[in-house]
Design a protein around this motif. Structure first.
Motif, PDB file in Angstrom:
ATOM      1  N   THR A  27      14.893  60.572  33.390  1.00 48.56           N
ATOM      2  CA  THR A  27      16.060  60.098  32.973  1.00 48.56           C
ATOM      3  C   THR A  27      17.022  61.109  33.266  1.00 48.56           C
ATOM      4  O   THR A  27      18.404  60.698  33.967  1.00 48.56           O
ATOM      5  CB  THR A  27      15.745  60.356  31.856  1.00 48.56           C
ATOM      6  OG1 THR A  27      14.510  59.590  31.078  1.00 48.56           O
ATOM      7  CG2 THR A  27      17.176  60.372  31.031  1.00 48.56           C
ATOM      8  N   ASN A  30      18.545  59.885  37.278  1.00 53.80           N
ATOM      9  CA  ASN A  30      19.555  58.368  37.232  1.00 53.80           C
ATOM     10  C   ASN A  30      20.600  58.824  36.417  1.00 53.80           C
ATOM     11  O   ASN A  30      21.837  58.259  36.659  1.00 53.80           O
ATOM     12  CB  ASN A  30      18.682  57.282  36.696  1.00 53.80           C
ATOM     13  CG  ASN A  30      17.505  56.919  37.215  1.00 53.80           C
ATOM     14  OD1 ASN A  30      17.453  56.474  37.782  1.00 53.80           O
ATOM     15  ND2 ASN A  30      16.260  56.212  36.786  1.00 53.80           N
ATOM     16  N   ASP A  31      20.765  59.605  35.216  1.00 57.59           N
ATOM     17  CA  ASP A  31      21.950  60.191  34.111  1.00 57.59           C
ATOM     18  C   ASP A  31      23.091  60.904  35.924  1.00 57.59           C
ATOM     19  O   ASP A  31      23.866  60.177  35.405  1.00 57.59           O
ATOM     20  CB  ASP A  31      21.554  61.066  33.610  1.00 57.59           C
ATOM     21  CG  ASP A  31      22.966  61.282  32.826  1.00 57.59           C
ATOM     22  OD1 ASP A  31      23.404  60.333  31.838  1.00 57.59           O
ATOM     23  OD2 ASP A  31      23.370  62.177  32.503  1.00 57.59           O
ATOM     24  N   ILE A  33      23.308  60.759  38.379  1.00 59.36           N
ATOM     25  CA  ILE A  33      23.477  59.262  40.078  1.00 59.36           C
ATOM     26  C   ILE A  33      24.485  58.915  39.619  1.00 59.36           C
ATOM     27  O   ILE A  33      26.158  57.989  39.881  1.00 59.36           O
ATOM     28  CB  ILE A  33      22.564  58.996  40.882  1.00 59.36           C
ATOM     29  CG1 ILE A  33      22.108  60.013  41.253  1.00 59.36           C
ATOM     30  CG2 ILE A  33      22.321  57.667  41.366  1.00 59.36           C
ATOM     31  CD1 ILE A  33      20.064  59.131  41.557  1.00 59.36           C
ATOM     32  N   ALA A  34      24.714  58.123  38.256  1.00 56.31           N
ATOM     33  CA  ALA A  34      24.908  57.147  37.218  1.00 56.31           C
ATOM     34  C   ALA A  34      26.831  58.475  37.004  1.00 56.31           C
ATOM     35  O   ALA A  34      27.671  57.941  36.239  1.00 56.31           O
ATOM     36  CB  ALA A  34      24.661  56.889  36.074  1.00 56.31           C
ATOM     37  N   ASN A  35      26.453  59.600  37.275  1.00 59.72           N
ATOM     38  CA  ASN A  35      27.672  60.559  36.498  1.00 59.72           C
ATOM     39  C   ASN A  35      28.084  61.389  37.496  1.00 59.72           C
ATOM     40  O   ASN A  35      28.803  62.422  36.726  1.00 59.72           O
ATOM     41  CB  ASN A  35      27.257  60.809  34.835  1.00 59.72           C
ATOM     42  CG  ASN A  35      27.417  59.661  33.763  1.00 59.72           C
ATOM     43  OD1 ASN A  35      27.741  59.558  33.302  1.00 59.72           O
ATOM     44  ND2 ASN A  35      26.063  59.481  33.487  1.00 59.72           N
ATOM     45  N   SER A  37      27.944  62.558  40.399  1.00 58.20           N
ATOM     46  CA  SER A  37      26.730  63.361  41.825  1.00 58.20           C
ATOM     47  C   SER A  37      26.381  62.386  42.799  1.00 58.20           C
ATOM     48  O   SER A  37      25.700  61.242  42.572  1.00 58.20           O
ATOM     49  CB  SER A  37      25.517  63.642  41.027  1.00 58.20           C
ATOM     50  OG  SER A  37      25.942  64.936  39.819  1.00 58.20           O
ATOM     51  N   ASP A  38      26.517  63.117  43.705  1.00 63.25           N
ATOM     52  CA  ASP A  38      26.944  62.500  45.038  1.00 63.25           C
ATOM     53  C   ASP A  38      25.088  62.756  45.668  1.00 63.25           C
ATOM     54  O   ASP A  38      24.977  62.033  46.448  1.00 63.25           O
ATOM     55  CB  ASP A  38      27.435  62.678  46.332  1.00 63.25           C
ATOM     56  CG  ASP A  38      29.645  62.337  45.164  1.00 63.25           C
ATOM     57  OD1 ASP A  38      29.131  61.033  45.330  1.00 63.25           O
ATOM     58  OD2 ASP A  38      29.862  63.304  45.587  1.00 63.25           O
ATOM     59  N   ARG A  71      19.610  56.513  47.160  1.00 59.05           N
ATOM     60  CA  ARG A  71      21.191  56.279  46.823  1.00 59.05           C
ATOM     61  C   ARG A  71      21.401  57.297  46.997  1.00 59.05           C
ATOM     62  O   ARG A  71      23.201  57.517  47.458  1.00 59.05           O
ATOM     63  CB  ARG A  71      20.772  56.069  44.559  1.00 59.05           C
ATOM     64  CG  ARG A  71      20.057  53.899  44.287  1.00 59.05           C
ATOM     65  CD  ARG A  71      20.294  53.978  43.223  1.00 59.05           C
ATOM     66  NE  ARG A  71      19.087  55.115  42.418  1.00 59.05           N
ATOM     67  CZ  ARG A  71      18.933  55.330  41.148  1.00 59.05           C
ATOM     68  NH1 ARG A  71      19.445  54.923  40.353  1.00 59.05           N
ATOM     69  NH2 ARG A  71      17.906  56.300  40.667  1.00 59.05           N
ATOM     70  N   ASN A 213      31.478  63.391  36.548  1.00 58.13           N
ATOM     71  CA  ASN A 213      32.973  62.466  36.202  1.00 58.13           C
ATOM     72  C   ASN A 213      34.074  63.624  36.539  1.00 58.13           C
ATOM     73  O   ASN A 213      34.779  63.295  37.326  1.00 58.13           O
ATOM     74  CB  ASN A 213      32.883  61.332  35.444  1.00 58.13           C
ATOM     75  CG  ASN A 213      31.434  59.915  35.461  1.00 58.13           C
ATOM     76  OD1 ASN A 213      31.004  59.892  36.704  1.00 58.13           O
ATOM     77  ND2 ASN A 213      30.859  59.852  34.055  1.00 58.13           N
TER      78      ASN A 213
END
Length: 319
Positions: A27, A30-31, A33-35, A37-38, A71, A213
């Motif tokens: 979790t 994924n969070d 990467i979605a918010n 983090s490169d 990713r 972000n």
């Protein structure tokens, strides 16, 4: 080597028994990467590496790389103050699917600058993976001098440094004297913007767990030439950055994640979780729209370690 501009020094989620919680890790990855983090740095200081066994580290490297699935780059913390042990862990980490390794400055035994050079050189020569140096004199008692970093940058797979010295003059010297493709990342969240201004690449961040972000927008604003916007974001998020280090890290960021609904458990001894008062203070600093749990405790902060020590449950395996 450019791993991206906002890398997160990822915490290691633990369950009620103090074991690695791999479902929570999925979790979290994924969070992040979605918010914003490169890239992800795994089993660094923020990941409580001193309390992790080599087996746990390797399981964590393998699992994180599988979840990330290309990713973003995954950088494995394999350094220690034992050169032979660092070499062995690095060789094993190379088989887990990670993209690079990070080597912290050898701590406690206080090597000379030549000793540091030979340590890093020996580990780098034992792997084909890209190597990020990690200079953190506040925790290691000895720092890597700019001249030593410049010298190490001549080794082909030593490609980057995470600089947590807070010394902008030293960082400027490193940036100016190393190859153009050698990257320097701030190791201090609050210096992200100043480090960008002197030619740094980005940040290896703790705060990105909760304001990724915002940090990404600040970096993008600066690199696109909107310096005023970048400065405004820096001013806005600085209190959150400082709050992440108001108590020994990673206790504050773990508490913040739990408050925002990303369950990561508590810290392992000898670190301690935040007190109730400290959590209340932190909740007032976090962006209000992010706080979901407030003072509600998902875990019992004073009993987790006791539960772990008394538990007879076997250690969970990730695969």
């Amino acid at each position: 080597m450019n791993f991206g501009q906002v890398l997160t020094a990822m915490v290691t989620p633990f369950d009620h028994h103090g074991d690695i919680d791999f479902d929570a890790t999925r979790t979290l990855v994924n969070d992040l990467i979605a918010n914003g983090s490169d890239g992800l740095v795994v089993a660094g200081t923020t990941g409580e590496s001193p309390t992790l066994t080599d087996t746990e580290k390797l399981d964590l490297f393998r699992f994180t790389a599988q979840v990330a699935d290309g990713r973003v780059p995954v950088i494995a913390g394999t350094g220690s103050n034992n050169t032979r042990a660092s070499i062995e862990l690095t060789k094993q980490a190379a088989q887990t699917g990670v993209d690079a390794i990070m080597l912290t400055t050898p701590y406690y035994n206080k090597p000379s600058q030549e000793g540091l050079y030979q340590h890093y050189r020996a580990v780098a020569q034992a792997t084909s993976l890209p190597v990020m140096l990690y200079n953190i004199p506040g925790r290691s008692a000895v720092g890597i001098a700019p001249e030593t970093i410049i010298r190490l940058a001549e080794i082909s797979n030593i490609v980057s440094v995470k600089e947590a010295s807070a010394n902008l003059d030293a960082m400027t010297k490193i940036i100016s004297k190393t190859p153009d493709d050698f990257t320097l990342y701030s190791g201090d969240d609050n210096l992200t913007l100043p480090v960008l201004a002197i030619g740094g690449t980005g940040i290896v961040s703790v705060s990105a767990h909760v304001i990724g972000n915002d940090i990404q927008e600040m970096v993008q604003s600066f690199t696109s030439g909107n310096v005023q916007r970048a400065a405004a974001i820096h001013q806005e998020i600085l209190p959150v950055m400082k709050a992440m280090f108001a108590q020994p890290s990673p206790a504050p960021v773990k508490a913040a994640l739990n408050m925002t609904g990303i369950s990561v458990g508590d810290v392992r001894l000898p670190m301690l979780p935040l007190s109730s008062d400290e959590k209340r203070q932190l909740s007032q600093i976090l962006p209000p729209h992010k706080v979901k749990l407030h003072s509600t405790e998902r875990f019992s902060p004073l009993n987790n370690e006791e539960q772990r020590l008394n538990s007879q449950h076997p250690v969970a395996t990730p695969l």
